[in-house]
Scaffold this motif. Structure first.
Motif, PDB file in Angstrom:
ATOM      1  N   SER A  10       0.958  -1.608  -0.270  1.00 45.38           N
ATOM      2  CA  SER A  10      -0.056  -0.252   0.442  1.00 45.38           C
ATOM      3  C   SER A  10       1.180   1.453  -0.467  1.00 45.38           C
ATOM      4  O   SER A  10       0.807   2.414  -1.003  1.00 45.38           O
ATOM      5  CB  SER A  10      -0.517   0.363   1.171  1.00 45.38           C
ATOM      6  N   TYR A  11       2.165   1.022   1.170  1.00 48.21           N
ATOM      7  CA  TYR A  11       2.990   2.327   0.952  1.00 48.21           C
ATOM      8  C   TYR A  11       3.777   2.749  -0.431  1.00 48.21           C
ATOM      9  O   TYR A  11       3.455   3.663  -0.611  1.00 48.21           O
ATOM     10  CB  TYR A  11       3.432   1.897   1.942  1.00 48.21           C
TER      11      TYR A  11
ATOM     12  N   GLU B 134       1.991   1.767  -3.417  1.00 51.48           N
ATOM     13  CA  GLU B 134       1.373   2.193  -4.510  1.00 51.48           C
ATOM     14  C   GLU B 134       0.514   3.691  -4.040  1.00 51.48           C
ATOM     15  O   GLU B 134       0.758   4.766  -5.206  1.00 51.48           O
ATOM     16  CB  GLU B 134       0.358   0.979  -4.140  1.00 51.48           C
ATOM     17  N   SER B 135       0.920   3.976  -2.205  1.00 52.85           N
ATOM     18  CA  SER B 135       0.616   5.228  -2.509  1.00 52.85           C
ATOM     19  C   SER B 135       1.344   6.382  -2.863  1.00 52.85           C
ATOM     20  O   SER B 135       1.443   7.618  -3.696  1.00 52.85           O
ATOM     21  CB  SER B 135       0.196   5.599  -1.033  1.00 52.85           C
TER      22      SER B 135
ATOM     23  N   LYS C  78       1.443   6.203  -7.287  1.00 49.42           N
ATOM     24  CA  LYS C  78       0.212   6.406  -8.195  1.00 49.42           C
ATOM     25  C   LYS C  78      -0.125   7.982  -8.848  1.00 49.42           C
ATOM     26  O   LYS C  78      -1.107   8.550  -9.462  1.00 49.42           O
ATOM     27  CB  LYS C  78      -1.248   6.070  -7.468  1.00 49.42           C
ATOM     28  N   LYS C  79       0.960   8.692  -7.507  1.00 54.93           N
ATOM     29  CA  LYS C  79       1.426   9.971  -7.951  1.00 54.93           C
ATOM     30  C   LYS C  79       1.401  10.681  -9.413  1.00 54.93           C
ATOM     31  O   LYS C  79       1.067  11.910  -9.670  1.00 54.93           O
ATOM     32  CB  LYS C  79       1.944  10.744  -7.126  1.00 54.93           C
TER      33      LYS C  79
END
Length: 378
Positions: free
Chosen positions: A34-35, A37-38, A41-42
Protein backbone atom coordinates in the motif's frame (compact mmCIF):
# COMPACT_ATOMS: atom_id res chain seq x y z
CA UNK A 1 20.75 12.47 -14.50
CA UNK A 2 23.14 12.97 -11.59
CA UNK A 3 21.47 16.30 -10.78
CA UNK A 4 18.04 14.63 -10.72
CA UNK A 5 19.26 11.90 -8.39
CA UNK A 6 20.96 14.37 -6.02
CA UNK A 7 17.68 16.22 -5.78
CA UNK A 8 15.82 12.97 -5.03
CA UNK A 9 18.31 11.69 -2.43
CA UNK A 10 16.73 13.27 0.71
CA UNK A 11 13.33 11.88 -0.30
CA UNK A 12 14.82 8.44 -0.95
CA UNK A 13 16.34 8.49 2.53
CA UNK A 14 12.85 9.11 3.95
CA UNK A 15 11.48 6.23 1.86
CA UNK A 16 14.18 3.88 3.14
CA UNK A 17 13.56 4.90 6.75
CA UNK A 18 9.83 4.19 6.41
CA UNK A 19 10.40 0.80 4.78
CA UNK A 20 13.08 -0.13 7.28
CA UNK A 21 10.82 0.77 10.20
CA UNK A 22 7.85 -1.19 8.81
CA UNK A 23 9.20 -4.66 7.85
CA UNK A 24 6.73 -7.38 6.92
CA UNK A 25 7.11 -11.11 6.40
CA UNK A 26 6.82 -13.00 3.11
CA UNK A 27 3.36 -12.73 1.52
CA UNK A 28 2.27 -10.52 4.43
CA UNK A 29 3.63 -7.28 2.93
CA UNK A 30 0.26 -5.52 2.98
CA UNK A 31 1.37 -2.16 4.37
CA UNK A 32 4.49 -2.24 2.20
CA UNK A 33 2.41 -2.79 -0.94
CA UNK A 34 0.00 0.00 0.00
CA UNK A 35 2.83 2.39 0.83
CA UNK A 36 4.61 1.88 -2.51
CA UNK A 37 1.32 2.20 -4.39
CA UNK A 38 0.53 5.46 -2.57
CA UNK A 39 3.90 6.89 -3.58
CA UNK A 40 3.78 5.94 -7.25
CA UNK A 41 0.11 6.47 -8.13
CA UNK A 42 0.75 10.22 -8.09
CA UNK A 43 2.68 9.83 -11.34
CA UNK A 44 1.62 8.86 -14.88
CA UNK A 45 1.90 5.09 -14.66
CA UNK A 46 -0.08 1.86 -14.76
CA UNK A 47 -0.25 -0.03 -11.46
CA UNK A 48 -1.27 -3.66 -11.13
CA UNK A 49 -2.01 -5.23 -7.73
CA UNK A 50 -3.32 -8.71 -6.96
CA UNK A 51 -6.42 -9.98 -5.16
CA UNK A 52 -4.65 -13.13 -3.99
CA UNK A 53 -1.20 -11.79 -3.17
CA UNK A 54 0.83 -8.86 -1.96
CA UNK A 55 3.25 -7.02 -4.26
CA UNK A 56 2.62 -4.81 -7.25
CA UNK A 57 3.80 -4.19 -10.81
CA UNK A 58 4.15 -0.67 -12.19
CA UNK A 59 4.61 0.31 -15.87
CA UNK A 60 5.71 3.60 -17.40
CA UNK A 61 6.21 4.34 -21.07
CA UNK A 62 4.54 2.36 -23.84
CA UNK A 63 5.10 -0.26 -26.48
CA UNK A 64 8.03 -2.55 -26.96
CA UNK A 65 10.63 -3.40 -25.88
CA UNK A 66 9.71 -4.12 -22.28
CA UNK A 67 12.59 -3.68 -19.83
CA UNK A 68 11.93 -4.60 -16.20
CA UNK A 69 13.51 -3.99 -12.81
CA UNK A 70 12.68 -6.27 -9.88
CA UNK A 71 12.91 -5.43 -6.17
CA UNK A 72 12.07 -7.91 -3.41
CA UNK A 73 9.88 -6.50 -0.62
CA UNK A 74 9.76 -9.00 2.27
CA UNK A 75 11.69 -9.09 5.53
CA UNK A 76 13.13 -11.90 7.67
CA UNK A 77 11.77 -13.27 10.95
CA UNK A 78 14.59 -13.33 13.48
CA UNK A 79 15.62 -12.63 17.05
CA UNK A 80 16.75 -9.05 17.56
CA UNK A 81 17.97 -8.14 21.06
CA UNK A 82 16.00 -10.99 22.60
CA UNK A 83 12.78 -10.34 20.67
CA UNK A 84 11.59 -12.26 17.62
CA UNK A 85 10.24 -9.93 14.95
CA UNK A 86 10.29 -9.02 11.26
CA UNK A 87 13.59 -7.39 10.32
CA UNK A 88 15.07 -6.01 7.09
CA UNK A 89 18.52 -7.56 7.55
CA UNK A 90 18.81 -8.70 3.93
CA UNK A 91 18.62 -5.23 2.38
CA UNK A 92 15.23 -5.51 0.71
CA UNK A 93 14.33 -2.09 2.13
CA UNK A 94 17.26 -0.69 0.12
CA UNK A 95 16.24 -2.62 -3.00
CA UNK A 96 12.74 -1.14 -2.90
CA UNK A 97 14.15 2.34 -2.34
CA UNK A 98 16.50 1.98 -5.31
CA UNK A 99 13.67 0.78 -7.59
CA UNK A 100 11.52 3.75 -6.54
CA UNK A 101 14.50 6.04 -7.22
CA UNK A 102 14.93 4.59 -10.71
CA UNK A 103 11.21 5.03 -11.40
CA UNK A 104 11.32 8.72 -10.41
CA UNK A 105 14.60 9.34 -12.24
CA UNK A 106 13.26 7.98 -15.52
CA UNK A 107 10.09 10.07 -15.27
CA UNK A 108 11.98 13.22 -14.29
CA UNK A 109 14.61 12.79 -17.00
CA UNK A 110 12.15 12.01 -19.79
CA UNK A 111 11.32 8.61 -21.25
CA UNK A 112 12.43 7.38 -24.69
CA UNK A 113 9.75 7.54 -27.39
CA UNK A 114 9.52 3.74 -27.52
CA UNK A 115 9.66 1.26 -24.71
CA UNK A 116 7.91 0.17 -21.54
CA UNK A 117 9.72 0.18 -18.20
CA UNK A 118 8.28 -2.26 -15.69
CA UNK A 119 8.95 -2.15 -11.96
CA UNK A 120 8.26 -5.45 -10.21
CA UNK A 121 7.88 -5.18 -6.43
CA UNK A 122 7.96 -8.89 -5.64
CA UNK A 123 6.74 -10.54 -2.43
CA UNK A 124 7.98 -13.73 -0.83
CA UNK A 125 11.64 -13.87 -1.87
CA UNK A 126 12.76 -15.17 1.52
CA UNK A 127 10.46 -18.18 1.09
CA UNK A 128 11.78 -18.80 -2.43
CA UNK A 129 8.28 -18.68 -3.91
CA UNK A 130 7.64 -15.05 -4.84
CA UNK A 131 9.23 -15.08 -8.28
CA UNK A 132 7.41 -18.28 -9.24
CA UNK A 133 4.09 -16.76 -8.15
CA UNK A 134 4.61 -13.78 -10.47
CA UNK A 135 5.80 -15.96 -13.35
CA UNK A 136 2.54 -17.87 -13.03
CA UNK A 137 0.65 -14.57 -13.25
CA UNK A 138 2.35 -13.82 -16.58
CA UNK A 139 4.18 -10.74 -15.30
CA UNK A 140 7.33 -11.40 -17.35
CA UNK A 141 5.74 -13.03 -20.41
CA UNK A 142 6.32 -9.91 -22.52
CA UNK A 143 9.57 -8.78 -20.85
CA UNK A 144 12.72 -8.69 -22.98
CA UNK A 145 15.30 -7.81 -20.31
CA UNK A 146 14.98 -8.17 -16.53
CA UNK A 147 17.36 -6.59 -14.02
CA UNK A 148 17.67 -7.09 -10.28
CA UNK A 149 20.01 -5.97 -7.52
CA UNK A 150 21.40 -7.01 -4.16
CA UNK A 151 23.54 -5.40 -1.50
CA UNK A 152 26.75 -7.38 -0.97
CA UNK A 153 28.69 -7.93 2.26
CA UNK A 154 32.00 -6.12 2.62
CA UNK A 155 34.05 -9.34 2.30
CA UNK A 156 32.64 -9.84 -1.21
CA UNK A 157 32.73 -6.29 -2.54
CA UNK A 158 34.31 -3.13 -1.18
CA UNK A 159 32.32 0.05 -0.68
CA UNK A 160 31.76 1.93 -3.95
CA UNK A 161 32.37 -1.09 -6.17
CA UNK A 162 29.69 -2.68 -8.34
CA UNK A 163 29.63 -6.00 -10.19
CA UNK A 164 27.51 -6.72 -13.28
CA UNK A 165 26.16 -10.08 -12.10
CA UNK A 166 25.74 -12.33 -9.08
CA UNK A 167 26.32 -16.00 -9.70
CA UNK A 168 24.06 -17.33 -6.95
CA UNK A 169 23.97 -20.99 -6.07
CA UNK A 170 20.91 -23.23 -5.87
CA UNK A 171 19.34 -24.15 -2.54
CA UNK A 172 16.67 -26.56 -1.39
CA UNK A 173 15.15 -26.84 2.07
CA UNK A 174 13.57 -30.17 3.00
CA UNK A 175 11.41 -30.99 6.01
CA UNK A 176 11.14 -34.62 7.08
CA UNK A 177 9.31 -36.90 9.50
CA UNK A 178 10.33 -40.27 10.90
CA UNK A 179 7.12 -42.11 11.76
CA UNK A 180 7.26 -45.17 13.98
CA UNK A 181 6.17 -46.39 17.41
CA UNK A 182 7.40 -45.55 20.88
CA UNK A 183 8.76 -48.32 23.14
CA UNK A 184 9.60 -48.83 26.80
CA UNK A 185 13.19 -47.98 27.67
CA UNK A 186 13.69 -51.53 28.95
CA UNK A 187 12.56 -53.07 25.63
CA UNK A 188 14.68 -51.47 22.85
CA UNK A 189 14.08 -54.47 20.58
CA UNK A 190 10.41 -53.52 20.14
CA UNK A 191 10.91 -50.38 18.04
CA UNK A 192 13.29 -48.45 15.85
CA UNK A 193 14.77 -45.62 17.88
CA UNK A 194 14.10 -42.46 15.86
CA UNK A 195 17.26 -40.90 17.29
CA UNK A 196 19.34 -43.79 15.93
CA UNK A 197 17.65 -43.42 12.55
CA UNK A 198 18.50 -39.71 12.66
CA UNK A 199 22.15 -40.44 13.50
CA UNK A 200 22.38 -42.79 10.54
CA UNK A 201 20.68 -40.20 8.35
CA UNK A 202 23.29 -37.65 9.42
CA UNK A 203 26.14 -40.07 8.63
CA UNK A 204 24.81 -41.03 5.21
CA UNK A 205 24.24 -37.38 4.26
CA UNK A 206 27.84 -36.65 5.29
CA UNK A 207 28.99 -39.48 3.00
CA UNK A 208 27.37 -38.12 -0.17
CA UNK A 209 29.94 -37.72 -2.93
CA UNK A 210 29.43 -35.51 -5.99
CA UNK A 211 31.86 -33.81 -8.36
CA UNK A 212 34.08 -31.66 -6.08
CA UNK A 213 34.64 -29.15 -8.88
CA UNK A 214 31.15 -27.79 -8.16
CA UNK A 215 30.75 -26.14 -4.77
CA UNK A 216 28.06 -27.92 -2.73
CA UNK A 217 26.94 -28.93 0.75
CA UNK A 218 24.27 -31.11 2.37
CA UNK A 219 23.53 -31.09 6.09
CA UNK A 220 20.92 -31.66 8.78
CA UNK A 221 19.92 -28.30 10.28
CA UNK A 222 17.29 -29.51 12.78
CA UNK A 223 16.35 -32.76 14.53
CA UNK A 224 13.71 -33.19 17.22
CA UNK A 225 12.80 -36.47 18.98
CA UNK A 226 11.70 -37.57 22.42
CA UNK A 227 9.91 -35.68 25.18
CA UNK A 228 10.00 -35.20 28.94
CA UNK A 229 9.83 -38.93 29.75
CA UNK A 230 13.36 -40.32 29.75
CA UNK A 231 12.16 -43.95 29.86
CA UNK A 232 10.48 -43.84 26.45
CA UNK A 233 12.40 -44.70 23.30
CA UNK A 234 10.98 -42.31 20.69
CA UNK A 235 9.67 -43.74 17.46
CA UNK A 236 8.91 -40.38 15.88
CA UNK A 237 11.07 -37.40 14.94
CA UNK A 238 11.13 -34.36 12.70
CA UNK A 239 14.14 -32.99 10.88
CA UNK A 240 15.27 -30.37 8.37
CA UNK A 241 17.87 -30.63 5.62
CA UNK A 242 19.65 -27.74 3.87
CA UNK A 243 21.06 -28.45 0.39
CA UNK A 244 23.31 -26.03 -1.51
CA UNK A 245 25.05 -26.26 -4.89
CA UNK A 246 26.52 -23.90 -7.42
CA UNK A 247 24.58 -25.54 -10.26
CA UNK A 248 21.02 -26.72 -10.80
CA UNK A 249 22.31 -30.10 -11.97
CA UNK A 250 24.14 -30.79 -8.70
CA UNK A 251 21.22 -29.66 -6.51
CA UNK A 252 19.06 -32.19 -8.39
CA UNK A 253 21.67 -34.90 -7.78
CA UNK A 254 21.79 -34.08 -4.05
CA UNK A 255 17.99 -34.18 -3.85
CA UNK A 256 17.93 -37.63 -5.45
CA UNK A 257 20.59 -38.86 -2.99
CA UNK A 258 18.44 -37.69 -0.05
CA UNK A 259 15.46 -39.62 -1.44
CA UNK A 260 17.59 -42.76 -1.86
CA UNK A 261 19.05 -42.50 1.65
CA UNK A 262 15.71 -42.00 3.38
CA UNK A 263 14.09 -44.82 1.37
CA UNK A 264 16.94 -47.16 2.38
CA UNK A 265 16.72 -46.20 6.08
CA UNK A 266 12.94 -46.53 6.10
CA UNK A 267 13.14 -50.01 4.62
CA UNK A 268 15.92 -51.19 6.93
CA UNK A 269 14.36 -49.86 10.15
CA UNK A 270 10.76 -50.61 9.10
CA UNK A 271 9.56 -47.04 9.66
CA UNK A 272 8.03 -44.44 7.40
CA UNK A 273 10.09 -41.38 6.43
CA UNK A 274 8.21 -38.54 4.78
CA UNK A 275 9.92 -35.69 2.92
CA UNK A 276 8.53 -32.30 1.92
CA UNK A 277 10.35 -29.55 0.04
CA UNK A 278 9.48 -26.41 1.99
CA UNK A 279 11.17 -24.08 -0.50
CA UNK A 280 13.93 -23.91 -3.07
CA UNK A 281 15.80 -21.43 -5.23
CA UNK A 282 17.51 -21.99 -8.57
CA UNK A 283 21.14 -21.31 -9.40
CA UNK A 284 21.83 -18.29 -11.58
CA UNK A 285 21.70 -18.58 -15.35
CA UNK A 286 23.56 -15.51 -16.60
CA UNK A 287 22.93 -13.79 -19.93
CA UNK A 288 25.98 -12.25 -21.61
CA UNK A 289 24.02 -9.43 -23.25
CA UNK A 290 22.45 -8.34 -19.96
CA UNK A 291 25.80 -8.59 -18.16
CA UNK A 292 27.47 -6.48 -20.86
CA UNK A 293 24.82 -3.78 -20.59
CA UNK A 294 25.21 -3.74 -16.81
CA UNK A 295 28.99 -3.44 -17.16
CA UNK A 296 28.56 -0.40 -19.41
CA UNK A 297 26.12 1.17 -16.97
CA UNK A 298 28.58 0.76 -14.10
CA UNK A 299 31.45 2.26 -16.11
CA UNK A 300 29.35 5.24 -17.23
CA UNK A 301 28.18 5.96 -13.69
CA UNK A 302 31.12 5.21 -11.38
CA UNK A 303 34.07 4.61 -13.69
CA UNK A 304 35.90 1.49 -14.83
CA UNK A 305 38.01 1.52 -11.65
CA UNK A 306 34.86 0.68 -9.64
CA UNK A 307 33.74 -2.16 -11.92
CA UNK A 308 34.31 -5.49 -10.15
CA UNK A 309 34.21 -9.00 -11.65
CA UNK A 310 31.07 -11.13 -11.47
CA UNK A 311 30.36 -12.16 -7.86
CA UNK A 312 30.12 -15.89 -7.12
CA UNK A 313 28.29 -16.68 -3.89
CA UNK A 314 26.86 -19.79 -2.26
CA UNK A 315 23.79 -17.80 -1.20
CA UNK A 316 20.60 -18.04 -3.24
CA UNK A 317 17.91 -15.76 -4.63
CA UNK A 318 14.60 -16.68 -6.24
CA UNK A 319 15.24 -14.01 -8.92
CA UNK A 320 16.72 -16.78 -11.07
CA UNK A 321 13.40 -18.60 -11.34
CA UNK A 322 12.35 -15.93 -13.84
CA UNK A 323 14.96 -17.14 -16.34
CA UNK A 324 14.57 -20.82 -15.44
CA UNK A 325 10.86 -20.63 -16.24
CA UNK A 326 11.25 -18.20 -19.17
CA UNK A 327 14.51 -19.24 -20.90
CA UNK A 328 14.26 -16.49 -23.54
CA UNK A 329 14.34 -13.79 -20.86
CA UNK A 330 17.69 -11.97 -20.61
CA UNK A 331 18.57 -11.09 -17.03
CA UNK A 332 21.24 -10.19 -14.52
CA UNK A 333 21.56 -8.68 -11.03
CA UNK A 334 23.62 -5.65 -9.99
CA UNK A 335 25.93 -6.42 -7.06
CA UNK A 336 26.22 -3.36 -4.81
CA UNK A 337 29.32 -2.78 -2.68
CA UNK A 338 28.16 -0.74 0.32
CA UNK A 339 30.35 -1.53 3.34
CA UNK A 340 27.69 -4.00 4.54
CA UNK A 341 28.56 -5.34 8.01
CA UNK A 342 28.58 -7.64 9.98
CA UNK A 343 26.86 -9.59 7.20
CA UNK A 344 23.61 -10.35 5.42
CA UNK A 345 20.90 -11.70 7.76
CA UNK A 346 22.72 -10.42 10.83
CA UNK A 347 20.09 -8.80 13.09
CA UNK A 348 22.11 -5.58 13.26
CA UNK A 349 23.19 -5.39 9.61
CA UNK A 350 24.22 -1.90 8.46
CA UNK A 351 25.39 -0.48 5.14
CA UNK A 352 26.56 2.80 3.62
CA UNK A 353 23.48 4.63 2.35
CA UNK A 354 25.56 6.58 -0.17
CA UNK A 355 25.35 3.43 -2.32
CA UNK A 356 21.62 3.99 -2.96
CA UNK A 357 21.94 7.05 -5.28
CA UNK A 358 24.79 5.41 -7.19
CA UNK A 359 22.79 2.22 -7.70
CA UNK A 360 19.84 4.34 -8.89
CA UNK A 361 22.07 6.04 -11.45
CA UNK A 362 23.54 2.77 -12.73
CA UNK A 363 20.20 1.02 -13.10
CA UNK A 364 18.45 4.03 -14.64
CA UNK A 365 21.15 4.24 -17.31
CA UNK A 366 21.05 0.49 -17.92
CA UNK A 367 17.27 0.48 -18.40
CA UNK A 368 17.38 3.39 -20.84
CA UNK A 369 20.37 2.03 -22.78
CA UNK A 370 18.73 -1.40 -23.01
CA UNK A 371 15.50 -0.01 -24.43
CA UNK A 372 17.27 2.33 -26.88
CA UNK A 373 19.61 -0.42 -28.02
CA UNK A 374 16.75 -2.80 -28.76
CA UNK A 375 14.83 -0.13 -30.67
CA UNK A 376 17.90 0.61 -32.81
CA UNK A 377 18.43 -3.08 -33.61
CA UNK A 378 14.85 -3.37 -34.80
Amino acid sequence: MEEIINKLSPFLREVWEHLHDHPELSFEEYETTSYIESLLKKYPCSIKTFNDSTGLVVDIGSGSPVVALRADIDALWQEVDGEFKANHSCGHDAHMTIAIGVFLTLLEGGLPEKGTFRFIFQPGEEKGKGALSLVEKGIVDDVDFLYGMHLRPSEELRNGQFAPAIRHGAAKFIKGKIIGDDAHGARPHLNANAIQVGMELYQHISNIQVDPRTSHSAKLTAFHAGSKSANIIPGNATFSIDLRAQSNEVIKLLSNKIKQITAMLASYHEVNIELEVSSSVAAAVLDSDAVHLMENGIIKSVGKENLAPIITTTGGDDFHFYTIKRPDLKATMLAIGCDLKPGLHHPHMTFNHDSIPKAVEILAKVLIDTAKGMVEKR
